[in-house]
Design a protein around this motif. Structure first.
Motif, PDB file in Angstrom:
ATOM      1  N   ASP A   8     -37.449  18.678   6.531  1.00  0.00           N
ATOM      2  CA  ASP A   8     -37.694  17.241   6.573  1.00  0.00           C
ATOM      3  C   ASP A   8     -38.940  16.946   5.733  1.00  0.00           C
ATOM      4  O   ASP A   8     -40.011  17.520   5.954  1.00  0.00           O
ATOM      5  CB  ASP A   8     -37.903  16.817   8.030  1.00  0.00           C
ATOM      6  CG  ASP A   8     -38.137  15.334   8.191  1.00  0.00           C
ATOM      7  OD1 ASP A   8     -37.930  14.584   7.220  1.00  0.00           O
ATOM      8  OD2 ASP A   8     -38.520  14.928   9.310  1.00  0.00           O
ATOM      9  N   ALA A   9     -38.835  16.045   4.769  1.00  0.00           N
ATOM     10  CA  ALA A   9     -39.940  15.730   3.855  1.00  0.00           C
ATOM     11  C   ALA A   9     -41.146  15.156   4.600  1.00  0.00           C
ATOM     12  O   ALA A   9     -42.288  15.289   4.138  1.00  0.00           O
ATOM     13  CB  ALA A   9     -39.475  14.755   2.791  1.00  0.00           C
ATOM     14  N   SER A  10     -40.933  14.563   5.768  1.00  0.00           N
ATOM     15  CA  SER A  10     -42.066  13.997   6.508  1.00  0.00           C
ATOM     16  C   SER A  10     -43.019  15.085   7.013  1.00  0.00           C
ATOM     17  O   SER A  10     -44.170  14.804   7.336  1.00  0.00           O
ATOM     18  CB  SER A  10     -41.563  13.145   7.678  1.00  0.00           C
ATOM     19  OG  SER A  10     -40.916  13.966   8.638  1.00  0.00           O
ATOM     20  N   LEU A  11     -42.550  16.329   7.077  1.00  0.00           N
ATOM     21  CA  LEU A  11     -43.439  17.421   7.480  1.00  0.00           C
ATOM     22  C   LEU A  11     -44.568  17.625   6.472  1.00  0.00           C
ATOM     23  O   LEU A  11     -45.637  18.109   6.807  1.00  0.00           O
ATOM     24  CB  LEU A  11     -42.647  18.730   7.624  1.00  0.00           C
ATOM     25  CG  LEU A  11     -41.630  18.800   8.750  1.00  0.00           C
ATOM     26  CD1 LEU A  11     -40.807  20.072   8.628  1.00  0.00           C
ATOM     27  CD2 LEU A  11     -42.334  18.748  10.094  1.00  0.00           C
ATOM     28  N   TRP A  12     -44.312  17.277   5.209  1.00  0.00           N
ATOM     29  CA  TRP A  12     -45.276  17.514   4.136  1.00  0.00           C
ATOM     30  C   TRP A  12     -45.984  16.234   3.692  1.00  0.00           C
ATOM     31  O   TRP A  12     -46.648  16.207   2.667  1.00  0.00           O
ATOM     32  CB  TRP A  12     -44.564  18.143   2.930  1.00  0.00           C
ATOM     33  CG  TRP A  12     -43.620  19.235   3.318  1.00  0.00           C
ATOM     34  CD1 TRP A  12     -42.280  19.219   3.233  1.00  0.00           C
ATOM     35  CD2 TRP A  12     -43.968  20.494   3.885  1.00  0.00           C
ATOM     36  NE1 TRP A  12     -41.753  20.384   3.705  1.00  0.00           N
ATOM     37  CE2 TRP A  12     -42.774  21.200   4.122  1.00  0.00           C
ATOM     38  CE3 TRP A  12     -45.171  21.107   4.249  1.00  0.00           C
ATOM     39  CZ2 TRP A  12     -42.736  22.460   4.672  1.00  0.00           C
ATOM     40  CZ3 TRP A  12     -45.132  22.376   4.798  1.00  0.00           C
ATOM     41  CH2 TRP A  12     -43.931  23.036   5.002  1.00  0.00           C
ATOM     42  N   LYS A  13     -45.860  15.177   4.476  1.00  0.00           N
ATOM     43  CA  LYS A  13     -46.358  13.860   4.100  1.00  0.00           C
ATOM     44  C   LYS A  13     -47.825  13.861   3.672  1.00  0.00           C
ATOM     45  O   LYS A  13     -48.173  13.334   2.625  1.00  0.00           O
ATOM     46  CB  LYS A  13     -46.146  12.896   5.269  1.00  0.00           C
ATOM     47  CG  LYS A  13     -46.602  11.506   5.023  1.00  0.00           C
ATOM     48  CD  LYS A  13     -46.334  10.660   6.247  1.00  0.00           C
ATOM     49  CE  LYS A  13     -47.069   9.350   6.133  1.00  0.00           C
ATOM     50  NZ  LYS A  13     -47.053   8.624   7.376  1.00  0.00           N
TER      51      LYS A  13
END
Length: 94
Positions: free
Chosen positions: A74-79
């Motif tokens: 999930d890209a939000s993990l690397w926000k």
């Protein structure tokens, strides 16, 4: 069969190999180069099996590996994470 039973079976086979090599030595003599190589290899195998037994006391097998899915994270993990060597995404390098 349990792991310990399997290792014990391997050790018995190595014992049989040692006895067979002793019989061959009577026919070929102890100075035969190939026979010495086989004896050395058998000794290495015996040491390796001993190390294997010691590495798994009580017959406990190695834990199962953890499966990592191929799906993207999930890209939000690397926000708020910085890109290694590049810094934050919203800032420019000096």
């Amino acid at each position: 069969m349990s792991l310990q039973d399997e290792v014990t079976a391997v050790q018995r086979c190595l014992d049989d190999l040692g006895r067979a090599l002793a019989r061959l030595e009577k026919h070929l003599g102890s100075q035969d180069l190939e026979l010495r190589r086989v004896r050395t290899d058998a000794a290495h195998l015996r040491e390796s099996v001993t190390l294997l037994r010691d590495a798994h006391p009580g017959g406990q097998p190695r834990p199962e590996p953890v499966q990592v899915p191929d799906a993207p994270y999930d890209a939000s993990l690397w926000k708020d994470a910085d890109d290694e060597g590049l810094g934050a995404r919203d800032r420019h390098a000096p």
